[in-house]
Each structure stands twice: as C-alpha cells, then as structure tokens.
Design a protein around this motif. Structure first.
Motif, PDB file in Angstrom:
ATOM      1  N   LEU A 267       0.837  -1.195   0.000  1.00 33.12           N
ATOM      2  CA  LEU A 267       0.000   0.000   0.000  1.00 33.12           C
ATOM      3  C   LEU A 267       0.877   1.251   0.000  1.00 33.12           C
ATOM      4  O   LEU A 267       2.004   1.245   0.501  1.00 33.12           O
ATOM      5  N   LYS A 268       0.352   2.305  -0.536  1.00 28.92           N
ATOM      6  CA  LYS A 268       1.103   3.549  -0.678  1.00 28.92           C
ATOM      7  C   LYS A 268       1.315   4.214   0.676  1.00 28.92           C
ATOM      8  O   LYS A 268       0.383   4.358   1.469  1.00 28.92           O
ATOM      9  N   TRP A 276      -0.969   6.647   3.138  1.00 31.69           N
ATOM     10  CA  TRP A 276      -1.715   7.565   2.267  1.00 31.69           C
ATOM     11  C   TRP A 276      -3.162   7.099   2.170  1.00 31.69           C
ATOM     12  O   TRP A 276      -3.442   5.914   1.990  1.00 31.69           O
ATOM     13  N   ASP A 278      -7.203   8.587   0.517  1.00 26.41           N
ATOM     14  CA  ASP A 278      -7.893   9.635  -0.221  1.00 26.41           C
ATOM     15  C   ASP A 278      -8.952  10.282   0.661  1.00 26.41           C
ATOM     16  O   ASP A 278      -9.029  10.006   1.871  1.00 26.41           O
ATOM     17  N   THR A 283      -7.256   3.538   1.044  1.00 22.62           N
ATOM     18  CA  THR A 283      -5.839   3.454   0.708  1.00 22.62           C
ATOM     19  C   THR A 283      -5.699   3.318  -0.799  1.00 22.62           C
ATOM     20  O   THR A 283      -6.664   3.463  -1.546  1.00 22.62           O
ATOM     21  N   SER A 284      -4.495   3.005  -1.259  1.00 21.67           N
ATOM     22  CA  SER A 284      -4.266   2.801  -2.687  1.00 21.67           C
ATOM     23  C   SER A 284      -4.941   1.539  -3.206  1.00 21.67           C
ATOM     24  O   SER A 284      -5.006   1.314  -4.414  1.00 21.67           O
ATOM     25  N   ASP A 285      -5.442   0.711  -2.315  1.00 22.37           N
ATOM     26  CA  ASP A 285      -6.292  -0.428  -2.674  1.00 22.37           C
ATOM     27  C   ASP A 285      -7.731  -0.038  -2.353  1.00 22.37           C
ATOM     28  O   ASP A 285      -8.054   0.247  -1.192  1.00 22.37           O
TER      29      ASP A 285
END
Length: 559
Positions: A267-268, A276, A278, A283-285
């Motif tokens: 993950l980011k 991270w 949004d 997460t990035s997932d």
C-alpha cells in the motif's frame, strides 16, 4: 452473501468503524483484530488516571453506562467478533485475506475479507540513550503503562521525575506528577515548550507560569546518558549541559505511525511517513481503508499532507470508514490540528498554523496578542486569557489561533476552529453572533476583540510591536521611548524597570504630549495595551509619526 468487514486495530478508529458499520448493516460479518489485551480504551484519559481523577483504569474502557467494552461486550451487544492478543501478520490483497497469529497459543489462521480497515495506530518513540534499560523508565501509550507509572509515582523512594519532551503528552503528565507532589523537570531539545504547536511568545508565557509553579524546565538540552543505583533503578539524567536527579522518567517525545503491515502489503505510504488515504479514507487499494494515528491527513488551511495524530480525529475517521465500508460515500475533508490541554490552573489550546510556519509557507502574515477577561471584567469570577491570532493580511482569512490562561478558552478555540474550517475571515469572526451574558463573556467576546485588533492592523489604524521585539530593542541598546500610560496605582503593582520608560497616564497624555520627542520611536503600553493602542491613536492625531503600541501589554510581557 454478507459483507465481510475485517478491522485491524481495536483502540479508537477500529471499534468506532465496527460499531458504525453494524448500525448501517445489521447482517455484515464484522471482525476486530487487536494485538493488545484491551479494546476501545480512552488513551487520552490516562494522565487523569495517574493523578487519581479517574479512580479505576477500567473506567477508561467503559461505556457511559459503566459497561466494560471487552470482547464479550462487542459480541453480545453489537454482534462483532473481537479477538484480543491476536496479531495481524500479513495482508494478501489478491486472496483478500489477513494472516493472524494468536499470541497466547501461537495458532496461525487466515481471515477472509471483502472490506479491510487498517487502524494500527502509532508507537511512542524511545530515544537510544545509554542506560535506557534501567528500571522506572516509561512511555504512556497503553493503560498498562499508566498503571505502572501510577504505582511507581507513589513509591516511597520516588521523589523526582524527569519528563523527556515538552509536547502535549509531556505537559499532561507533568501536571499529574506535580499534583502527586513530585519534583518535576522537563527536558526539551528545542528552545521552547510545544515547539510544533505554539509560537515563541505563547510558549514563553506558558514557561513563565510553569516555573512559577516550581516546575524545572531544561530547554535546549538533550539527554545523553542515564545512571542508576545498585537495584538498577534510574537515579540521574546526564544531558549535554547538566545533571538532573530523577527517580523515574517518562519519555514523551512523540509517536511514529505503525505502517509496516500496510507497507509490506504494497500500500502507498504518504510523504509524511504515514499511510496515504484519499478523501474517502481509502488506501491505494480500493477495498482497504485506513484511519487514526497510522494515516496522514490533509491540512484544511494549506491543503498539504500532515501527520497530526489526535484521538478526536481517530474517532471521526472511524465513523466515516464505517459508512464507506457499508456502501456509503462520506468524505473526510481534513484537519486543523486543534489541540487543547489543561496544566494545573491553566488551559492551553491552538488550531491551524503557527506564525512561524505560516511565514515559512510564504503567507503575508499579520498577528495580534490580545489579553483580557474570559467573562465581563466586573463579574466576580473573571479570569485572564491571552489570544494570539495568525491571519493572512492579503484576504483576512484566519490561518491559526493560540490561547492560554486560567480563564475559559475552550469556547474561543472552538469558535476560531469553526471559522477556519469554513475559510472564514477576521471580519466574519468579529461579527459572529455569539452568546453573551456577563457570567460567560464580555459584550464583545475576547475572540471577536482579537479579530478586531487584526482588522485595525490591516486597515492601518493600529500599529504594534510584539513584547519580544521590544525586548530585543532594549537588549540592543536602541534609543526609543517606552511609554507607560497606566494609572499611578497600577505602577505600584508592577512595571518595566528601564531608563527608556516614560510615565504619562492616558488621561493626561493630550496635555503632556509636549514632553515626548517627535524624532524618536515611541512604543506605548498598558496592562493589556487597549490604552496603549489609544495612546498610539492620540499621538498620531497630534502629529507624531513614529508611534506604536506593544501587543498584549504587560500581560504578555514574560521578562
């Protein structure tokens, strides 16, 4: 098939997300995985347990009705499976499963998920100091540590304590130890207390108060070695400048986000070093959410990513995540870092940017320091508060606020934070229709008064210098007039002892203005500089061209 929601972390964000998800989806299969032995505890209440305000540590884990939030509670009341002493070892994003190990039996198993929540929190940083293996050295991140600290603080041979770190937790435990009758020394590497939260003037005001209460402050000092006795109990702190007797130590120099599990899952990780996410806390997932102390946030003033771990934010995150893992689309806009704490008879609070950080970011900054009564000055229970506002001079938007004093600041801080949340200006703050009665505020509340001072400065009516700037001028030997416009009775109580001070009461200023030179800088002041400001406008009207007033007056003078 029911929605399988797995939550890693059972302290703040995790239980909040689980409870919210259950209310929205009665049929979801919800599981909490917690590596510790306790669930859903109020970590922010631990200093008050140490000092005895909270009588039993279990109260920090209870509902308002007095029911302990343990695994049985979550199962029976919320139909949520909560596994304690269970460590999440790895996340397989392709198989959508979490590998966990029971820390008591060492049994390893895998739990499938449709939506995963990472709420792994943070860990207190322990500096690598020689002697750190000694006994009676603590951090305060868990109720078990709070119990150990309380027990140690009440030992017969514990008379003194060193607190490493002059930040939020350091201040809260300092209060606890002082109230327990211990001699307290705060060791802070930076040259002031709460360096990330307060500007120098407000920090100095706090330091002056703490010293008046017998608290020793070792600022700009770094602990380099610890020494113990024959029983391996710590007894002395060696810094780069001095030696400090200490029968116990609490380290409170900050926390680090727990990101290894997310990082190993690919993950980011954000620019702050936290996970991270949004605006939906994804997460990035897209099937994995994260919140609380392990994630970074967006600052509402700057739009930049920040790491500001706060219990209030963690609970907001949990509610939003609970919505979104059950089909919602709730957004989290960001944070201001609003912080408040009590230390003995003072309350300290801040929100948004400090002046120093705002200037570093390139804002055209104007500030004020406004002391005054928290209620109408004639009301018997009035107490002093001091407010500093940091404002963008170009558009009047409030960038930050700091408040301190024995009076009530919580209301004013929340008003400032609310105004900032919606991008408000000092004009809007000054004209907000706040509640008024003498037991609660003055007719124009102090936070509105501070906003009006800024408006006067922006309009060019009010011209000021800070107490720190005045002190620098004095130390540099500059030739100027420091005009004290208080009454003779006030001079008896306190005064600035300097040959540049000239005494002319405000009521006599117009008739005695000829005693003042027009070719020198004049800086007027009084108790809080309301009269100092009036003196500036009087002299302006009489043709003086280099007159200012000292922001905050003697109330803000810490020298």
């Amino acid at each position: 098939m029911s929605n399988r929601i797995v939550i890693i972390g059972g302290v703040a964000t995790g239980p909040k997300a689980a409870s919210r998800a259950r209310r929205r989806d009665p049929n979801a299969e919800i599981t909490i995985i917690e590596k510790g032995n306790l669930l859903s505890y109020a970590g922010c209440g631990m200093p008050y347990f140490i000092v005895g305000d909270v009588k039993n540590c279990d109260e920090l884990m209870c509902t308002p009705a007095g029911v302990v939030r343990n695994s049985t509670f979550f199962q029976n009341v919320k139909d949520i499976k909560a596994y304690t002493k269970t460590l999440a070892q790895a996340i397989d994003r392709e198989k959508k499963e979490v590998k966990v190990i029971d820390l008591l039996s060492n049994e390893i198993r895998k739990i499938l998920y449709d939506k995963l929540v990472i709420a792994t929190g943070s860990t207190h940083f322990r500096p690598p100091i020689e002697g750190s293996e000694l006994n009676r050295i603590y951090t305060l991140g868990h109720p078990d540590e709070a119990i150990a600290i309380q027990q140690c603080a009440n030992l017969e041979d514990v008379k003194s304590v060193a607190v490493f770190g002059g930040g939020l937790i350091g201040m809260e435990v300092t209060e606890a130890f002082v109230r327990l009758g211990l001699e307290v020394t705060v060791v802070e590497m930076i040259d002031r207390l709460l360096p990330k939260l307060l500007d120098a003037e407000i920090s100095a005001y706090l330091a002056k108060y703490l010293r008046s209460q017998g608290i020793k402050l070792r600022l700009s000092e770094k602990a380099i070695k610890l020494e113990g006795d024959e029983n391996n109990n710590v007894r002395k702190v060696i810094t780069d400048k001095s030696e400090i007797d200490a029968d116990m130590i609490v380290t409170a120099i900050g926390v680090r986000p727990n990101v290894e599990l997310a990082k190993n899952a690919g993950l980011k990780i954000g620019e702050t070093g936290a996970i991270w996410v949004d605006e939906y806390l994804r997460t990035s997932d897209p099937d994995i959410y994260a919140g609380g102390d392990c994630v970074e946030n967006t600052h509402l003033v700057t739009g930049k990513k920040v790491y500001v771990p706060l219990g209030s934010t963690a609970n907001k995150h949990g509610r939003i995540i609970g919505d979104n893992v059950t089909g919602g689309s709730e957004k989290f806009d960001g944070v201001l870092g609003t912080t408040i704490f009590k230390i003995l008879d003072y309350t300290v609070g801040c929100t948004g940017l400090t002046e120093r950080y705002a200037r570093e970011l390139g804002y055209n900054v104007v500030t004020c320091i406004a002391p005054g009564s928290d209620v109408s000055h004639y009301y018997p229970e009035s107490a002093l508060i001091l407010i500093k506002l940091v404002v963008n001079k170009d558009n009047g938007k409030i960038l930050g606020a700091q408040m301190i004093g024995p009076g009530d600041i919580d209301k004013r801080l929340d008003v400032a934070a609310t105004t900032m949340t919606y991008g408000g200006t000092v004009r809007e703050l000054a004209n907000t229709d706040l509640g008024y009665a003498p037991p609660y505020s003055s007719a124009i509340d102090m936070v509105a008064h501070a906003a009006n001072i800024i408006r006067n400065k922006i309009d060019g009516i009010a011209k000021s210098v800070t107490p720190m700037e005045v002190k620098k001028k004095m130390d540099a030997g500059e030739d100027f007039i420091l005009l004290d416009v208080r009454t003779p009775a006030e001079l008896i109580k306190n005064k600035i002892d300097d040959p540049r001070v000239k005494y002319i009461p405000l009521g006599a200023l117009r008739s005695r203005a000829n005693e003042l030179p027009k070719d020198k800088e004049i800086i007027a002041f009084c108790a809080v500089s309301l009269r100092g400001y009036e003196a500036q406008t009087i002299l302006d009207g009489l043709g003086f061209t280099n007159v200012k007033f000292m922001d905050g007056g003697l109330a803000a003078w810490t020298y």
